[in-house]
Scaffold this active site. Structure first.
Site, PDB file in Angstrom:
ATOM      1  N   ILE A  79       0.840  -1.206   0.000  1.00 22.87           N
ATOM      2  CA  ILE A  79       0.000   0.000   0.000  1.00 22.87           C
ATOM      3  C   ILE A  79       0.876   1.258   0.000  1.00 22.87           C
ATOM      4  O   ILE A  79       0.634   2.189  -0.779  1.00 22.87           O
ATOM      5  CB  ILE A  79      -0.961  -0.023   1.212  1.00 22.87           C
ATOM      6  CG1 ILE A  79      -1.986  -1.161   1.032  1.00 22.87           C
ATOM      7  CG2 ILE A  79      -1.661   1.327   1.383  1.00 22.87           C
ATOM      8  CD1 ILE A  79      -2.849  -1.444   2.247  1.00 22.87           C
ATOM      9  N   SER A 137      10.434   2.620   7.325  1.00 23.13           N
ATOM     10  CA  SER A 137       9.900   1.280   7.598  1.00 23.13           C
ATOM     11  C   SER A 137      10.967   0.563   8.417  1.00 23.13           C
ATOM     12  O   SER A 137      12.056   1.117   8.630  1.00 23.13           O
ATOM     13  CB  SER A 137       9.571   0.532   6.316  1.00 23.13           C
ATOM     14  OG  SER A 137      10.719   0.419   5.518  1.00 23.13           O
ATOM     15  N   ARG A 138      10.633  -0.636   8.888  1.00 25.63           N
ATOM     16  CA  ARG A 138      11.583  -1.333   9.768  1.00 25.63           C
ATOM     17  C   ARG A 138      12.947  -1.470   9.097  1.00 25.63           C
ATOM     18  O   ARG A 138      13.979  -1.268   9.696  1.00 25.63           O
ATOM     19  CB  ARG A 138      11.046  -2.727  10.118  1.00 25.63           C
ATOM     20  CG  ARG A 138      10.343  -2.754  11.455  1.00 25.63           C
ATOM     21  CD  ARG A 138       9.783  -4.109  11.711  1.00 25.63           C
ATOM     22  NE  ARG A 138       8.988  -4.558  10.566  1.00 25.63           N
ATOM     23  CZ  ARG A 138       8.395  -5.749  10.479  1.00 25.63           C
ATOM     24  NH1 ARG A 138       8.521  -6.612  11.443  1.00 25.63           N
ATOM     25  NH2 ARG A 138       7.671  -6.080   9.422  1.00 25.63           N
ATOM     26  N   ARG A 183      -4.241   2.131  10.986  1.00 26.84           N
ATOM     27  CA  ARG A 183      -5.073   1.841  12.150  1.00 26.84           C
ATOM     28  C   ARG A 183      -4.984   3.022  13.097  1.00 26.84           C
ATOM     29  O   ARG A 183      -3.917   3.655  13.202  1.00 26.84           O
ATOM     30  CB  ARG A 183      -4.550   0.594  12.895  1.00 26.84           C
ATOM     31  CG  ARG A 183      -4.759  -0.703  12.179  1.00 26.84           C
ATOM     32  CD  ARG A 183      -6.228  -1.141  12.213  1.00 26.84           C
ATOM     33  NE  ARG A 183      -6.400  -2.434  11.581  1.00 26.84           N
ATOM     34  CZ  ARG A 183      -6.843  -2.633  10.341  1.00 26.84           C
ATOM     35  NH1 ARG A 183      -7.174  -1.602   9.585  1.00 26.84           N
ATOM     36  NH2 ARG A 183      -6.991  -3.852   9.864  1.00 26.84           N
ATOM     37  N   GLU A 226     -12.823   3.534  17.048  1.00 23.21           N
ATOM     38  CA  GLU A 226     -13.850   3.610  16.014  1.00 23.21           C
ATOM     39  C   GLU A 226     -14.946   2.562  16.263  1.00 23.21           C
ATOM     40  O   GLU A 226     -14.649   1.484  16.783  1.00 23.21           O
ATOM     41  CB  GLU A 226     -13.227   3.437  14.616  1.00 23.21           C
ATOM     42  CG  GLU A 226     -12.479   2.138  14.419  1.00 23.21           C
ATOM     43  CD  GLU A 226     -11.715   2.110  13.082  1.00 23.21           C
ATOM     44  OE1 GLU A 226     -10.939   3.046  12.811  1.00 23.21           O
ATOM     45  OE2 GLU A 226     -11.906   1.150  12.335  1.00 23.21           O
ATOM     46  N   HIS A 243     -13.537   4.605   8.111  1.00 22.84           N
ATOM     47  CA  HIS A 243     -12.743   3.405   7.798  1.00 22.84           C
ATOM     48  C   HIS A 243     -13.230   2.756   6.487  1.00 22.84           C
ATOM     49  O   HIS A 243     -13.748   1.639   6.498  1.00 22.84           O
ATOM     50  CB  HIS A 243     -12.800   2.402   8.973  1.00 22.84           C
ATOM     51  CG  HIS A 243     -11.671   1.395   8.915  1.00 22.84           C
ATOM     52  ND1 HIS A 243     -11.118   0.831  10.039  1.00 22.84           N
ATOM     53  CD2 HIS A 243     -10.988   0.851   7.866  1.00 22.84           C
ATOM     54  CE1 HIS A 243     -10.163  -0.022   9.686  1.00 22.84           C
ATOM     55  NE2 HIS A 243     -10.074  -0.012   8.373  1.00 22.84           N
TER      56      HIS A 243
HETATM   57  C1  GLV Z   1      -8.839  -2.736   6.461  1.00 28.53           C
HETATM   58  O1  GLV Z   1      -8.699  -1.962   7.337  1.00 28.53           O
HETATM   59  C2  GLV Z   1      -8.004  -3.865   6.205  1.00 28.53           C
HETATM   60  O2  GLV Z   1      -7.162  -4.204   7.046  1.00 28.53           O
HETATM   61  O3  GLV Z   1      -8.153  -4.468   5.154  1.00 28.53           O
END
Ligand code: GLV
Length: 311
Positions: free
Chosen positions: A154, A173-174, A231, A260, A278
């Site tokens: 993503i 990132s890590r 998240r 949420e 979301h």
């Molecule tokens: C949505 O939040 C997912 O994890 O796909």
């Protein structure tokens, strides 16, 4: 006889219809007496379906000694202790790839809507305020410096879109990634200092809890924008709200929240935030494709074939 399936929470309606057609679905979320429900099914259940965020607790997994697979709707499986599941001999599957483009699209939509004040301006026109004068000016998007926390599938799709807007992309990132030319930061704090827009696209869970800390928010600063499509747990939400209310952060585009569907009251009153329920993966095509993966992973398990997308 259809095989038994434990359904922990409601899913996309078309997916539930597919599950109902193939299995005898036992709906945990509808059971009023959970103990009696579990006791009656404990020896029969080998497969469960749930949403990645809602997950399934280790305690509940332990009550089904024959459980072998949890098929999750969603890419993030932060609601499941995957190592604990593994120890219990339970495979966990998720729904990667099919949602990447829509989540990245929504991240960019939030960047644009927040910086260009799209929602504010829409309300401005509807309220008849244009008749009294022009709207306040917004912030330029193209050419801005954009940082991404989490350069997975993503994150990379977000970066690609940002490049099309002439943005200079950097990431944390890590580990430093091979095969990308974006600047790497091993600390989110330094990244936040150097960018105008910080997009959070990493998985949730313990490892990334409050990775966007108060210090990171302050480093992003009064001209910076925070976008979260991962998240709610990844951001120090009270610190973010405080920064937004007091003008120490220019704006935020948020698809996810700590508690949420409850959203902090203070955010509801702000014009410099864009709030979403979301829905980054929430398009007809993507939700259907995610549901199909849930169904296909279960079908593979019951056919004794390799799972398609095991975590
Ligand atoms: C949505 O939040 C997912 O994890 O796909």
């Amino acid at each position: 006889m259809k095989p038994d399936l434990l359904l922990i929470c409601p899913l996309f309606p078309a997916t539930m219809a597919q599950l109902d057609a193939a299995y005898t679905v036992h709906r945990y979320y509808q059971a009023t007496d959970k103990d009696a429900f579990v006791a009656g099914l404990a020896e029969r259940i080998t497969a469960a379906a749930t949403a990645g965020h809602e997950g399934m607790s280790v305690a509940l997994m332990g009550k089904f000694p024959k459980l072998k697979i949890i098929s999750c709707f969603g890419v993030g499986v932060d609601g499941i202790d995957v190592p604990a599941a593994r120890k219990l001999g339970i495979a966990v599957t998720n729904t990667p790839d099919v949602l990447t483009e829509c989540v990245a699209d929504n991240a960019l939509a939030l960047v644009l809507a927040t910086m260009r004040r799209t929602v504010f301006n829409d309300k401005f026109v509807r309220a008849g305020n244009w008749l009294k004068g022009g709207a306040p000016l917004a912030d330029k998007v193209s050419g801005s410096r954009l940082g991404i926390i989490g350069l997975g599938r993503i994150g990379k799709a977000i970066a690609k879109r940002a490049e099309a807007f002439g943005m200079k992309v950097a990431y944390h990132s890590r580990n430093k990634q091979t095969g990308v030319s974006y600047d790497y930061y091993d600390k989110p704090l330094q990244l936040a200092r150097d960018v105008k827009i910080l997009v959070v696209a990493c998985p949730g869970g313990k490892e990334t809890e409050r990775i966007v800390s108060r210090e990171v928010i302050d480093a992003l600063g009064k001209d910076g924008y925070l976008i979260n499509v991962s998240r709610g747990s990844t951001v120090d939400e009270p610190a973010m709200v405080d920064a937004l209310v007091n003008g120490r952060l220019a704006g935020a585009g948020l698809d996810v929240f700590v508690a949420e569907p409850k959203v902090p009251d203070a955010l509801l009153k702000l014009d410099n935030v864009v709030l979403q329920p979301h829905v980054s993966s929430g398009t007809h095509w993507t939700r259907a494709a995610m549901g199909q993966l849930v169904v296909d992973n279960l079908a593979a398990y019951f056919a004794g074939k390799p799972l398609l997308t095991q975590v």
